[in-house]
Design a protein around this motif. Structure first.
Motif, PDB file in Angstrom:
ATOM      1  N   ASN A  63       0.817  -1.068  -0.108  1.00 12.12           N
ATOM      2  CA  ASN A  63       0.012  -0.106   0.095  1.00 12.12           C
ATOM      3  C   ASN A  63       0.849   1.395  -0.082  1.00 12.12           C
ATOM      4  N   CYS A  64       0.162   2.249  -0.363  1.00 12.27           N
ATOM      5  CA  CYS A  64       0.885   3.731  -0.070  1.00 12.27           C
ATOM      6  C   CYS A  64      -0.095   4.769   0.198  1.00 12.27           C
ATOM      7  N   GLY A  65       0.131   5.955   0.849  1.00 10.07           N
ATOM      8  CA  GLY A  65      -0.903   6.847   1.220  1.00 10.07           C
ATOM      9  C   GLY A  65      -1.059   7.027   2.826  1.00 10.07           C
ATOM     10  N   ASP A  66      -1.846   7.663   3.299  1.00  5.01           N
ATOM     11  CA  ASP A  66      -1.892   7.922   4.639  1.00  5.01           C
ATOM     12  C   ASP A  66      -2.229   6.674   5.344  1.00  5.01           C
ATOM     13  N   PRO A  91       4.467   7.017   1.263  1.00  3.74           N
ATOM     14  CA  PRO A  91       3.615   8.076   0.988  1.00  3.74           C
ATOM     15  C   PRO A  91       2.905   8.113  -0.609  1.00  3.74           C
ATOM     16  N   MET A  92       1.872   8.588  -0.602  1.00  2.97           N
ATOM     17  CA  MET A  92       1.241   8.276  -2.121  1.00  2.97           C
ATOM     18  C   MET A  92       2.024   9.149  -3.192  1.00  2.97           C
ATOM     19  N   ALA A 116      -5.704   6.527   0.356  1.00  5.46           N
ATOM     20  CA  ALA A 116      -5.263   4.988   0.388  1.00  5.46           C
ATOM     21  C   ALA A 116      -5.085   4.472  -1.095  1.00  5.46           C
ATOM     22  N   CYS A 117      -3.931   3.807  -1.503  1.00  3.75           N
ATOM     23  CA  CYS A 117      -4.067   3.315  -2.786  1.00  3.75           C
ATOM     24  C   CYS A 117      -3.202   1.832  -2.314  1.00  3.75           C
ATOM     25  N   LEU A 118      -4.106   0.853  -2.679  1.00  2.00           N
ATOM     26  CA  LEU A 118      -3.921  -0.707  -2.364  1.00  2.00           C
ATOM     27  C   LEU A 118      -3.116  -1.075  -3.778  1.00  2.00           C
ATOM     28  N   ILE A 119      -2.041  -1.613  -3.684  1.00  2.00           N
ATOM     29  CA  ILE A 119      -1.216  -2.019  -5.014  1.00  2.00           C
ATOM     30  C   ILE A 119      -1.210  -3.702  -4.911  1.00  2.00           C
TER      31      ILE A 119
END
Length: 213
Positions: A63-66, A91-92, A116-119
């Motif tokens: 993941n990336c982001g807050d 961080p995103m 939020a970004c789920l990868i």
């Protein structure tokens, strides 16, 4: 049949009310997006999470982001740090955020600001069973899902798990946006078929942007 590596321009393909595929929309940014994925994975490696029922997910994720989404014996949740490493999620990248905001706007959802970004990384045989994205606090916000690498068959269903599903091929650079009346539709990915993509190798990568809090 579509050429997987065609140079055709992007176009919009409706799925349902409030849901659209932006075909090849991320194609021109694919190399930069993949570079950011690799950089994020260097900080927080891909891992196969365990479902609350004790099953190992076939899809590897980071993941990336807050906030980041994860799964363990306690259930599904968004957290500010990786429960496995104890470290905050990377961080995103601004490239990610801008692409998510622009494509949400193009699909009719203005003001989207993902935290939020789920990868997800799919290898041959990996799949994602039908599910709803419902762990987010504000379900008025859409989901933006970016496909990179190998093609996959996307299932887009109704509001019950047993409802009939559409099956559509998602290719490199395709972006699916759904929200509004389609926000809680069930969706999933059928087992990935083997192949080699010129930019992503033997994998499919998927970026899923959400407004979690």
């Amino acid at each position: 049949m579509l050429d997987l590596f065609s140079e055709e321009a992007p176009w919009q393909e409706p799925l349902a009310e409030g849901a659209v595929i932006l075909r090849r929309r991320a194609r021109d940014q694919a190399d930069a997006l993949l570079a950011e994925i690799y950089a994020i994975a260097a900080q927080n490696p891909f891992a196969h999470r365990i479902t609350p029922g004790g099953h190992r997910m076939s899809v590897a994720m980071t993941n990336c982001g807050d906030l980041g989404w994860s799964s363990d014996s306690r259930g599904y949740q968004y957290t500010e740090q990786d429960n496995h490493s104890g470290h905050k999620w990377p961080p995103m990248p601004s490239l990610f955020r801008e692409l998510a905001q622009q494509t949400a706007q193009e699909a009719g959802f203005s003001g989207f600001n993902p935290d939020a970004c789920l990868i997800n990384r799919y290898e041959p045989g990996a799949k994602l069973t039908l599910h709803q994205d419902k762990d987010e606090k504000d379900l008025r916000q859409p989901i933006v899902s970016v496909s990179l690498g190998l093609p996959a068959v996307f299932q887009f269903g109704g509001f019950e798990r047993g409802d009939a599903t559409q099956r559509v091929l998602l290719e490199h650079g395709d972006i699916v946006v759904w929200g509004g009346p389609s926000r809680l539709r069930y969706h999933g990915i059928l087992p990935l078929k083997p192949g080699v993509h010129p930019q992503a190798g033997a994998f499919r990568y998927n970026l899923t942007f959400r407004r979690a809090h």
